[in-house]
Design a protein around this motif. Structure first.
Motif, PDB file in Angstrom:
ATOM      1  N   SER A  62       0.840  -1.204   0.000  1.00  0.00           N
ATOM      2  CA  SER A  62       0.000   0.000   0.000  1.00  0.00           C
ATOM      3  C   SER A  62       0.870   1.248   0.000  1.00  0.00           C
ATOM      4  O   SER A  62       1.986   1.251   0.513  1.00  0.00           O
ATOM      5  CB  SER A  62      -0.934  -0.005   1.217  1.00  0.00           C
ATOM      6  N   PRO A  64       0.658   5.977  -0.264  1.00  0.00           N
ATOM      7  CA  PRO A  64      -0.192   7.107   0.140  1.00  0.00           C
ATOM      8  C   PRO A  64      -1.441   7.282  -0.719  1.00  0.00           C
ATOM      9  O   PRO A  64      -2.494   7.659  -0.222  1.00  0.00           O
ATOM     10  CB  PRO A  64       0.757   8.311   0.006  1.00  0.00           C
ATOM     11  N   ARG A  65      -1.343   7.006  -2.019  1.00  0.00           N
ATOM     12  CA  ARG A  65      -2.508   7.136  -2.895  1.00  0.00           C
ATOM     13  C   ARG A  65      -3.608   6.156  -2.490  1.00  0.00           C
ATOM     14  O   ARG A  65      -4.787   6.510  -2.459  1.00  0.00           O
ATOM     15  CB  ARG A  65      -2.089   6.892  -4.351  1.00  0.00           C
ATOM     16  N   TYR A  66      -3.205   4.924  -2.184  1.00  0.00           N
ATOM     17  CA  TYR A  66      -4.179   3.924  -1.737  1.00  0.00           C
ATOM     18  C   TYR A  66      -4.853   4.363  -0.442  1.00  0.00           C
ATOM     19  O   TYR A  66      -6.082   4.300  -0.308  1.00  0.00           O
ATOM     20  CB  TYR A  66      -3.492   2.571  -1.540  1.00  0.00           C
ATOM     21  N   HIS A  67      -4.051   4.837   0.522  1.00  0.00           N
ATOM     22  CA  HIS A  67      -4.612   5.225   1.816  1.00  0.00           C
ATOM     23  C   HIS A  67      -5.533   6.434   1.688  1.00  0.00           C
ATOM     24  O   HIS A  67      -6.517   6.556   2.423  1.00  0.00           O
ATOM     25  CB  HIS A  67      -3.486   5.495   2.816  1.00  0.00           C
ATOM     26  N   SER A  68      -5.230   7.318   0.749  1.00  0.00           N
ATOM     27  CA  SER A  68      -6.099   8.462   0.509  1.00  0.00           C
ATOM     28  C   SER A  68      -7.455   8.001  -0.030  1.00  0.00           C
ATOM     29  O   SER A  68      -8.514   8.492   0.393  1.00  0.00           O
ATOM     30  CB  SER A  68      -5.428   9.421  -0.479  1.00  0.00           C
ATOM     31  N   GLU A  69      -7.429   7.046  -0.958  1.00  0.00           N
ATOM     32  CA  GLU A  69      -8.673   6.509  -1.511  1.00  0.00           C
ATOM     33  C   GLU A  69      -9.463   5.751  -0.449  1.00  0.00           C
ATOM     34  O   GLU A  69     -10.692   5.863  -0.360  1.00  0.00           O
ATOM     35  CB  GLU A  69      -8.346   5.572  -2.676  1.00  0.00           C
ATOM     36  N   LYS A  70      -8.747   5.014   0.384  1.00  0.00           N
ATOM     37  CA  LYS A  70      -9.400   4.264   1.461  1.00  0.00           C
ATOM     38  C   LYS A  70     -10.061   5.215   2.454  1.00  0.00           C
ATOM     39  O   LYS A  70     -11.188   4.984   2.895  1.00  0.00           O
ATOM     40  CB  LYS A  70      -8.356   3.396   2.180  1.00  0.00           C
ATOM     41  N   GLN A  71      -9.360   6.285   2.798  1.00  0.00           N
ATOM     42  CA  GLN A  71      -9.897   7.274   3.736  1.00  0.00           C
ATOM     43  C   GLN A  71     -11.184   7.879   3.183  1.00  0.00           C
ATOM     44  O   GLN A  71     -12.173   8.061   3.901  1.00  0.00           O
ATOM     45  CB  GLN A  71      -8.857   8.367   3.984  1.00  0.00           C
ATOM     46  N   ALA A  72     -11.173   8.193   1.889  1.00  0.00           N
ATOM     47  CA  ALA A  72     -12.326   8.831   1.267  1.00  0.00           C
ATOM     48  C   ALA A  72     -13.537   7.912   1.211  1.00  0.00           C
ATOM     49  O   ALA A  72     -14.682   8.351   1.334  1.00  0.00           O
ATOM     50  CB  ALA A  72     -11.955   9.297  -0.136  1.00  0.00           C
TER      51      ALA A  72
END
Length: 223
Positions: A62, A64-72
């Motif tokens: 994973s 940062p891009r993945y975690h940003s999408e997950k957060q959203a």
């Protein structure tokens, strides 16, 4: 030198493994059957080393891009807008009222229910405050409160020939969920009922997120 897996918190390892499963499934590295089989094991295993073994052969990590999408997509939604009122009052007399979808949740909600039916569905709600007080005055009516697995509910009501069912009790001890919304339900129930239920578990939400992410990447490949 990294901390050995066996000495790490199990919940932290579980979350990392689940992130790897989602990412590798969405990019086609494992099949849908393998993803769901490993995900089921990830939620049932309580040993950090066994958990890590579930993702040991997966190539993608994973980012940062993945975690940003997950957060959203996965976390409860908040708005910083000050345009919304702090209090919502709903009165139902021999009638029905419902809030669902992406409705804006104020800090304070008042429910007056007389021989009626009120439903509050928080699964896709947008919060203005991390702590919400729901004041109930339910007389011969029924209130239904639907929450996802990442919202905590604490009840404190006075019941007179009434019934309160809370299947989402207490606060999570997971340190990764400190920003979870909390619903404090108080008031009185007379000859009525209040039901608090989880209609979408976190595992179900993870599967939904993984499938939506895979569809997104598949569309990108064919565009």
């Amino acid at each position: 030198m990294p901390v050995p897996t066996k000495d790490r918190p199990v919940d932290a390892v579980r979350e990392e493994v689940i992130d790897q499963l989602i990412l590798n499934y969405s990019h086609g590295e494992i099949s849908a059957d393998a993803f769901e089989r490993r995900l089921d094991k990830a939620y049932s295993i309580d040993d950090a080393e066994q958990l890590q073994a579930l993702a040991a052969d997966l190539p993608l990590q994973s980012d940062p891009r993945y975690h940003s999408e997950k957060q959203a997509r996965m976390q409860p939604k908040f708005t910083a807008s000050t345009d919304h009122p702090d209090t919502l009052s709903i009165t139902s007399i021999l009638s029905a009222d419902q809030r669902s979808g992406e409705w804006v949740v104020p800090k304070h909600i008042k429910l007056n229910n007389y021989l009626g039916s009120i439903e509050l569905d928080f699964r896709n709600a947008v919060f203005t405050h991390p702590e919400v007080t729901i004041e109930i005055n339910c007389i011969s009516g029924s209130d239904e409160i639907i929450v996802p697995d990442n919202i905590d509910v604490i009840t404190s009501t006075t019941n007179i020939l009434g019934h309160v069912s809370n299947n989402r009790v207490g606060l999570s001890s997971n340190t990764h969920t400190a920003q979870r919304p909390k619903l404090y339900i108080q008031g009185k129930v007379i000859l009525g009922s209040v039901d608090i239920s989880v209609k979408q578990t976190m595992q179900e939400k993870v599967k939904q997120f993984a499938h939506s992410l895979k569809s997104l990447f598949d569309e990108g490949k064919h565009s």
